[in-house]
Design a protein around this motif. Structure first.
Motif, PDB file in Angstrom:
ATOM      1  N   MET A  39      38.916  32.142  38.444  1.00  7.58           N
ATOM      2  CA  MET A  39      40.319  31.760  38.019  1.00  7.58           C
ATOM      3  C   MET A  39      40.832  31.190  38.918  1.00  7.58           C
ATOM      4  O   MET A  39      42.209  30.545  39.031  1.00  7.58           O
ATOM      5  CB  MET A  39      41.040  32.975  37.637  1.00  7.58           C
ATOM      6  N   GLN A  40      40.372  31.004  40.451  1.00  9.76           N
ATOM      7  CA  GLN A  40      41.024  30.422  41.497  1.00  9.76           C
ATOM      8  C   GLN A  40      40.123  29.870  42.243  1.00  9.76           C
ATOM      9  O   GLN A  40      39.097  29.891  42.232  1.00  9.76           O
ATOM     10  CB  GLN A  40      41.684  31.647  42.526  1.00  9.76           C
ATOM     11  N   ASP A  69      41.000  37.732  39.012  1.00  9.55           N
ATOM     12  CA  ASP A  69      42.181  37.085  38.815  1.00  9.55           C
ATOM     13  C   ASP A  69      43.172  37.031  39.973  1.00  9.55           C
ATOM     14  O   ASP A  69      44.359  36.653  39.735  1.00  9.55           O
ATOM     15  CB  ASP A  69      43.093  37.576  37.594  1.00  9.55           C
TER      16      ASP A  69
END
Length: 137
Positions: A39-40, A69
């Protein structure tokens, strides 16, 4: 005397390594197993690893993990409001842009695995920006 100092140093390093194991395992799982499902950016997880290691040294933290997350999950030593509030306050003072998720007894009913914890969401946890009154930053 040198032997005594070397022995004590070795014990302290081993204790810190054992405590950091969940941080290492969660980082390695995220960067190695999820690949394109992150997610990053990968560098964010390297930074979260440093935060995870520091979180391990906070009072009332039994174990810590990096979440997919971008949050940090912790297993508290004591699951009381006062104990978790003090830990949350220390975490938010140190990482005002971070999010700390305390794993509840319900989360830990079955023995937790790194895989299952890493995939947990921190969205139900209040980010430190909001706690500290900097929701817009």
């Amino acid at each position: 005397m040198r032997a005594l100092i070397a022995g004590v140093t070795g014990i302290l390093i081993a204790a810190n390594s054992a405590n950091a194991e969940s941080c290492t395992k969660s980082r390695d799982y995220l960067l190695g197993s999820l690949g394109g499902d992150l997610m990053q950016p990968p560098q964010s997880y390297q930074n979260l690893f440093k935060i995870c290691l520091a979180t391990m040294n906070m009072s009332n933290v039994k174990d810590a993990f990096i979440l997919r997350d971008g949050g940090i999950a912790v297993i508290p030593k004591q699951d009381s409001v006062a104990a978790t509030a003090a830990t949350l306050s220390a975490f938010c003072d140190a990482y005002p842009r971070g999010t700390l998720r305390f794993l509840s007894r319900k989360d830990l009913v079955q023995p937790p695995s790194v895989t299952s914890i890493v995939r947990m969401s921190s969205t139900a946890s209040t980010p430190c920006r909001k706690i500290k009154g900097n929701a817009s930053s």
